[in-house]
Design a protein around this motif. Structure first.
Motif, short mmCIF file in Angstrom:
data_model
loop_
_atom_site.label_atom_id
_atom_site.label_comp_id
_atom_site.label_asym_id
_atom_site.label_seq_id
_atom_site.Cartn_x
_atom_site.Cartn_y
_atom_site.Cartn_z
N ASP A 18 0.81 -1.22 0.00
CA ASP A 18 0.00 0.00 0.00
C ASP A 18 0.84 1.27 0.00
O ASP A 18 0.33 2.36 0.17
N SER A 19 2.15 1.15 -0.14
CA SER A 19 2.99 2.35 -0.13
C SER A 19 3.02 2.97 -1.52
O SER A 19 2.43 2.47 -2.47
N ARG A 20 3.74 4.03 -1.67
CA ARG A 20 3.82 4.71 -2.97
C ARG A 20 4.80 4.05 -3.92
O ARG A 20 4.91 4.44 -5.07
N ARG A 21 5.53 3.03 -3.43
CA ARG A 21 6.44 2.28 -4.29
C ARG A 21 5.95 0.84 -4.41
O ARG A 21 5.49 0.25 -3.44
N PHE A 22 6.06 0.31 -5.62
CA PHE A 22 5.52 -1.02 -5.88
C PHE A 22 6.38 -1.73 -6.92
O PHE A 22 6.76 -1.13 -7.92
N VAL A 23 6.70 -3.00 -6.69
CA VAL A 23 7.43 -3.81 -7.67
C VAL A 23 6.46 -4.80 -8.28
O VAL A 23 5.85 -5.61 -7.57
N SER A 24 6.30 -4.73 -9.59
CA SER A 24 5.45 -5.68 -10.30
C SER A 24 6.15 -7.02 -10.38
O SER A 24 7.25 -7.11 -10.93
N GLN A 25 5.52 -8.07 -9.88
CA GLN A 25 6.11 -9.41 -9.98
C GLN A 25 5.82 -10.02 -11.35
O GLN A 25 6.31 -11.08 -11.69
N GLU A 26 5.03 -9.32 -12.16
CA GLU A 26 4.77 -9.74 -13.54
C GLU A 26 5.89 -9.28 -14.47
O GLU A 26 6.37 -10.02 -15.30
N THR A 27 6.30 -8.01 -14.32
CA THR A 27 7.30 -7.42 -15.22
C THR A 27 8.63 -7.12 -14.55
O THR A 27 9.62 -6.92 -15.22
N GLY A 28 8.64 -7.02 -13.22
CA GLY A 28 9.84 -6.62 -12.50
C GLY A 28 10.01 -5.12 -12.39
O GLY A 28 10.94 -4.64 -11.74
N ASN A 29 9.12 -4.36 -13.01
CA ASN A 29 9.22 -2.89 -12.98
C ASN A 29 9.00 -2.35 -11.58
O ASN A 29 8.17 -2.86 -10.83
N LEU A 30 9.73 -1.29 -11.26
CA LEU A 30 9.54 -0.56 -10.01
C LEU A 30 8.74 0.70 -10.34
O LEU A 30 9.10 1.45 -11.25
N TYR A 31 7.64 0.91 -9.61
CA TYR A 31 6.80 2.08 -9.82
C TYR A 31 6.85 2.95 -8.57
O TYR A 31 6.73 2.44 -7.46
N LEU A 32 7.01 4.27 -8.76
CA LEU A 32 6.95 5.24 -7.68
C LEU A 32 5.78 6.16 -7.96
O LEU A 32 5.73 6.79 -9.03
N ALA A 33 4.83 6.24 -7.03
CA ALA A 33 3.63 7.04 -7.24
C ALA A 33 3.95 8.54 -7.19
O ALA A 33 3.34 9.33 -7.88
N LYS A 34 4.90 8.93 -6.37
CA LYS A 34 5.28 10.34 -6.26
C LYS A 34 6.74 10.37 -5.83
O LYS A 34 7.08 9.91 -4.75
N VAL A 35 7.59 10.94 -6.66
CA VAL A 35 9.02 10.98 -6.36
C VAL A 35 9.29 12.08 -5.34
O VAL A 35 8.82 13.20 -5.47
N GLU A 36 10.03 11.71 -4.30
CA GLU A 36 10.42 12.64 -3.25
C GLU A 36 11.94 12.83 -3.31
O GLU A 36 12.64 11.99 -3.88
N PRO A 37 12.45 13.92 -2.73
CA PRO A 37 13.91 14.15 -2.78
C PRO A 37 14.73 12.98 -2.23
O PRO A 37 15.82 12.71 -2.72
N TRP A 38 14.24 12.27 -1.23
CA TRP A 38 15.00 11.16 -0.66
C TRP A 38 14.99 9.91 -1.54
O TRP A 38 15.65 8.94 -1.23
N ASP A 39 14.25 9.95 -2.68
CA ASP A 39 14.27 8.84 -3.63
C ASP A 39 15.45 8.91 -4.59
O ASP A 39 15.71 7.96 -5.33
N VAL A 40 16.16 10.04 -4.61
CA VAL A 40 17.29 10.22 -5.51
C VAL A 40 18.40 9.25 -5.13
O VAL A 40 18.73 9.10 -3.95
N GLY A 41 18.92 8.55 -6.12
CA GLY A 41 20.01 7.60 -5.88
C GLY A 41 20.08 6.58 -6.99
O GLY A 41 19.52 6.76 -8.06
#
Length: 103
Positions: A18-41
């Motif tokens: 239920d967080s803003r980040r999600f990993v699809s186990q179908e495709t392996g893609n990482l999704y971020l619902a809203k990028v925050e400054p601490w996501d940089v890296g």
């Protein structure tokens, strides 16, 4: 089968459904619902195979923030990749993924 996880700055990401980040186990893609400054890296995808008892890491991908507000290739759109038909046994669970991309 394969399972996907992501490494952020050399640390495993532990994501909640239920967080803003999600990993699809179908495709392996990482999704971020809203990028925050601490996501940089740096993000690295790790693919595991239980049958082969092996894990392979992809190359790191850097995430940076743009200050000009330009979205580039991620214009607002709905991305749906549902199969034409989904079969399920009675009483089982089925998971369909639908993502809205954009600002």
């Amino acid at each position: 089968g394969l399972s996907y996880s992501w490494i952020f700055n050399n640390n495993t990401l532990y994501l909640q459904e239920d967080s803003r980040r999600f990993v699809s186990q179908e495709t392996g893609n990482l999704y971020l619902a809203k990028v925050e400054p601490w996501d940089v890296g740096n993000y690295t995808c790790a693919v595991s195979s239980a049958g082969a008892q092996r894990q392979v890491w992809g190359p790191p991908t850097a995430l940076t923030l743009r200050s000009d507000g330009v979205m580039g290739e991620y214009e607002p759109k709905i991305e749906v990749r549902f199969p034409e038909t989904t079969h399920a046994a009675e009483g089982s669970s089925v998971r369909l993924e639908c993502f809205a991309l954009g600002k």
